[in-house]
Design an enzyme around this catalytic site. Structure first.
Site, PDB file in Angstrom:
ATOM      1  N   CYS A 192      66.263 104.796  -6.471  1.00  0.00           N
ATOM      2  CA  CYS A 192      65.665 105.111  -5.162  1.00  0.00           C
ATOM      3  C   CYS A 192      64.511 104.174  -4.793  1.00  0.00           C
ATOM      4  O   CYS A 192      64.411 103.686  -3.659  1.00  0.00           O
ATOM      5  CB  CYS A 192      65.204 106.564  -5.152  1.00  0.00           C
ATOM      6  SG  CYS A 192      64.603 107.157  -6.737  1.00  0.00           S
TER       7      CYS A 192
ATOM      8  N   SER B 227      79.099 124.997 -13.913  1.00  0.00           N
ATOM      9  CA  SER B 227      79.363 125.370 -12.512  1.00  0.00           C
ATOM     10  C   SER B 227      80.854 125.482 -12.188  1.00  0.00           C
ATOM     11  O   SER B 227      81.209 126.024 -11.133  1.00  0.00           O
ATOM     12  CB  SER B 227      78.747 124.323 -11.575  1.00  0.00           C
ATOM     13  OG  SER B 227      77.441 123.998 -11.964  1.00  0.00           O
TER      14      SER B 227
ATOM     15  N   HIS C 281      59.575 108.363  -1.195  1.00  0.00           N
ATOM     16  CA  HIS C 281      58.794 107.506  -2.093  1.00  0.00           C
ATOM     17  C   HIS C 281      57.976 106.534  -1.247  1.00  0.00           C
ATOM     18  O   HIS C 281      58.488 105.896  -0.329  1.00  0.00           O
ATOM     19  CB  HIS C 281      59.717 106.693  -3.008  1.00  0.00           C
ATOM     20  CG  HIS C 281      60.428 107.511  -4.045  1.00  0.00           C
ATOM     21  ND1 HIS C 281      60.197 108.842  -4.262  1.00  0.00           N
ATOM     22  CD2 HIS C 281      61.387 107.147  -4.945  1.00  0.00           C
ATOM     23  CE1 HIS C 281      60.967 109.281  -5.247  1.00  0.00           C
ATOM     24  NE2 HIS C 281      61.708 108.268  -5.676  1.00  0.00           N
TER      25      HIS C 281
HETATM   26  P1  NAP Z   1      70.446 116.535 -10.817  1.00  0.00           P
HETATM   27  O1  NAP Z   1      69.791 117.275  -9.708  1.00  0.00           O
HETATM   28  O2  NAP Z   1      70.038 116.818 -12.208  1.00  0.00           O
HETATM   29  O3  NAP Z   1      72.046 116.759 -10.708  1.00  0.00           O
HETATM   30  C1  NAP Z   1      72.947 116.365 -11.700  1.00  0.00           C
HETATM   31  C2  NAP Z   1      74.388 116.725 -11.324  1.00  0.00           C
HETATM   32  O4  NAP Z   1      75.269 116.294 -12.374  1.00  0.00           O
HETATM   33  C3  NAP Z   1      74.646 118.217 -11.176  1.00  0.00           C
HETATM   34  O5  NAP Z   1      75.677 118.407 -10.225  1.00  0.00           O
HETATM   35  C4  NAP Z   1      75.145 118.632 -12.560  1.00  0.00           C
HETATM   36  O6  NAP Z   1      76.017 119.764 -12.544  1.00  0.00           O
HETATM   37  C5  NAP Z   1      75.978 117.410 -12.928  1.00  0.00           C
HETATM   38  N1  NAP Z   1      76.082 117.258 -14.382  1.00  0.00           N
HETATM   39  C6  NAP Z   1      75.087 117.274 -15.316  1.00  0.00           C
HETATM   40  N2  NAP Z   1      75.582 117.079 -16.553  1.00  0.00           N
HETATM   41  C7  NAP Z   1      76.924 116.967 -16.418  1.00  0.00           C
HETATM   42  C8  NAP Z   1      78.005 116.769 -17.331  1.00  0.00           C
HETATM   43  N3  NAP Z   1      77.799 116.664 -18.661  1.00  0.00           N
HETATM   44  N4  NAP Z   1      79.259 116.690 -16.832  1.00  0.00           N
HETATM   45  C9  NAP Z   1      79.484 116.805 -15.518  1.00  0.00           C
HETATM   46  N5  NAP Z   1      78.518 117.007 -14.568  1.00  0.00           N
HETATM   47  C10 NAP Z   1      77.248 117.077 -15.029  1.00  0.00           C
HETATM   48  O7  NAP Z   1      70.269 114.959 -10.628  1.00  0.00           O
HETATM   49  P2  NAP Z   1      70.077 114.106  -9.254  1.00  0.00           P
HETATM   50  O8  NAP Z   1      68.658 113.928  -8.939  1.00  0.00           O
HETATM   51  O9  NAP Z   1      70.995 114.655  -8.223  1.00  0.00           O
HETATM   52  O10 NAP Z   1      70.585 112.664  -9.727  1.00  0.00           O
HETATM   53  C11 NAP Z   1      71.946 112.339  -9.855  1.00  0.00           C
HETATM   54  C12 NAP Z   1      72.068 110.867 -10.209  1.00  0.00           C
HETATM   55  O11 NAP Z   1      71.526 110.099  -9.147  1.00  0.00           O
HETATM   56  C13 NAP Z   1      71.302 110.446 -11.469  1.00  0.00           C
HETATM   57  O12 NAP Z   1      72.013 109.448 -12.154  1.00  0.00           O
HETATM   58  C14 NAP Z   1      69.993 109.904 -10.910  1.00  0.00           C
HETATM   59  O13 NAP Z   1      69.370 108.995 -11.769  1.00  0.00           O
HETATM   60  C15 NAP Z   1      70.492 109.253  -9.630  1.00  0.00           C
HETATM   61  N6  NAP Z   1      69.497 109.104  -8.561  1.00  0.00           N
HETATM   62  C16 NAP Z   1      68.718 110.155  -8.185  1.00  0.00           C
HETATM   63  C17 NAP Z   1      67.814 109.981  -7.148  1.00  0.00           C
HETATM   64  C18 NAP Z   1      66.907 111.084  -6.644  1.00  0.00           C
HETATM   65  O14 NAP Z   1      66.050 110.799  -5.796  1.00  0.00           O
HETATM   66  N7  NAP Z   1      67.025 112.315  -7.128  1.00  0.00           N
HETATM   67  C19 NAP Z   1      67.735 108.760  -6.491  1.00  0.00           C
HETATM   68  C20 NAP Z   1      68.556 107.701  -6.906  1.00  0.00           C
HETATM   69  C21 NAP Z   1      69.434 107.901  -7.936  1.00  0.00           C
HETATM   70  P3  NAP Z   1      75.497 121.261 -12.871  1.00  0.00           P
HETATM   71  O15 NAP Z   1      74.819 121.754 -11.634  1.00  0.00           O
HETATM   72  O16 NAP Z   1      76.754 121.976 -13.153  1.00  0.00           O
HETATM   73  O17 NAP Z   1      74.563 121.170 -14.031  1.00  0.00           O
END
Ligand code: NAP
Length: 345
Positions: free
Chosen positions: A148, A38, A237
């Protein structure tokens, strides 16, 4: 105004950060960063926005930067929404360079000198960052929030633990698809289906709940049995909880204690603090994800169906919370507000 950056700004949680920080009275978004896929593109032109609200004007022209301190430049704090597998060393790099990092990733949650903070529940654990700075020789700090499911659960447990004590607990979750990030679970797997397994989730619920509800460096000792399921809802959730309490209680008592619960974020009047943090409903069929997940701007948890648990000789109830708001971005923002109010930033 403090200048903030978002690591992982293009993902499900990153987008929630952007939405929730729009118009924030203390913070302004100065930097957005994501993977090489990105980088170099203007946020408004990337085409990854999945929320029903429009992309805020203030971020549309920000170029997506690398997730390094050099790439982000001088700002006051960063929010991390990076995948856990990537987050560990990147967050450490920021802390070493003096940044405060408020992280959603699990990479550092179980480190002894890193708080897993859910501000209403264990704001007192913040002080462990003094030890973290000393031990690791950095002037920044890493502060995590729980996964979460645990964020929603522990907020509902806090008044029960304080008032009646907890001997043991069983929790069964029904977790929304957005909890798996984007694109998450394949539509062919989740449509017309329930998946009775979420990798590492049950272990996280147990360990993080014990850490959050315990004392600093002394996790709570009560036993927890967790079963986690992915269900076909988009956000929110929902969890059923059965508790054997130390002191005898009844559903009415528990409902009263939950409904009147207030904590440090409410006393301090923090901008993202929901008031009340726990909304108690008395209808037979609430809470429901579709109807109740936006309670308290997505920051309150909604509890219903409080009743006697005959098997555990205690009480049982259903709790619901918005997973990307209370359970992720909003929890991190509230933690950072507490840190600012408490003078750490
Ligand atoms: P996601 O939708 O997969 O988003 C991941 C983000 O990280 C995107 O901006 C992605 O960028 C970036 N990314 C991926 N690989 C990378 C790399 N090698 N270097 C730099 N940036 C990278 O995940 P999410 O659901 O938002 O979750 C994010 C974090 O929050 C995770 O650790 C997850 O466990 C935690 N979390 C999530 C939730 C939930 O409800 N979703 C709740 C609590 C905690 P690109 O777009 O460029 O790929």
């Amino acid at each position: 105004m403090l200048k903030v950056g978002i690591l992982g700004a293009t993902g499900m949680v990153g987008q929630k950060f952007i939405e929730m920080l729009e118009g924030h009275p203390w913070f302004t978004i100065e930097a957005v960063a994501a993977s090489e896929r990105s980088q170099g593109v203007k946020y408004g032109k990337l085409g990854k926005w999945k929320l029903s609200t429009p992309i805020p004007e203030s971020v549309k022209d920000l170029e997506i930067l690398p997730v390094t301190p050099e790439g982000i430049g001088q700002i006051d704090l960063v929010f991390s929404a990076l995948p856990s597998e990537e987050a560990g060393p990147i967050e450490e790099e920021f802390a070493k360079k003096g940044y405060m990092v408020f992280s959603n990733a699990s990479a550092h949650r179980m480190d002894e000198d890193v708080p897993v903070l859910n501000a209403e529940v264990n704001w007192q654990h913040s002080k462990i960052v003094d030890e973290q700075r000393k031990r690791r020789g950095w002037s920044g700090a890493i502060v995590t929030n729980p996964n979460c499911t645990t964020a929603v659960l522990t907020l509902s447990l806090k008044p029960i633990k304080d008032e009646f004590g907890i001997k043991r607990m069983i929790v069964t979750t029904m977790q929304a698809i957005s909890g798996a990030g984007y694109p998450g679970v394949a539509s062919l797997d989740i449509t017309d289906n329930v998946i009775p397994f979420i990798k590492d989730e049950e272990e996280k619920v147990v360990l993080e709940t014990q850490k959050i509800l315990g004392e600093l460096k002394k996790p709570a000792e009560f036993k927890i049995s967790a079963s986690c399921n992915r269900v076909n809802t988009t956000d929110g959730h929902i969890e059923t909880v059965s508790i054997e309490t130390e002191k005898k209680t009844d559903p009415q008592n528990v409902a009263e204690v939950m409904a009147k619960f207030q904590s440090e974020p409410q006393r301090l009047g923090l901008p993202t603090a929901p008031n009340p943090p726990i909304v108690v409903r008395y209808e037979d069929d609430r809470p429901q994800p579709k109807l109740d997940r936006m309670e308290g701007n997505g920051m309150a948890v909604v509890v219903g169906r409080i009743r006697k648990d005959e098997a555990l000789e205690g009480i049982k109830y259903t709790v619901l919370g918005h997973n990307t708001m209370r359970g992720a971005a909003g929890c991190s923002i509230l933690n950072s507000e507490y840190f600012k109010a408490a003078g750490y930033i």
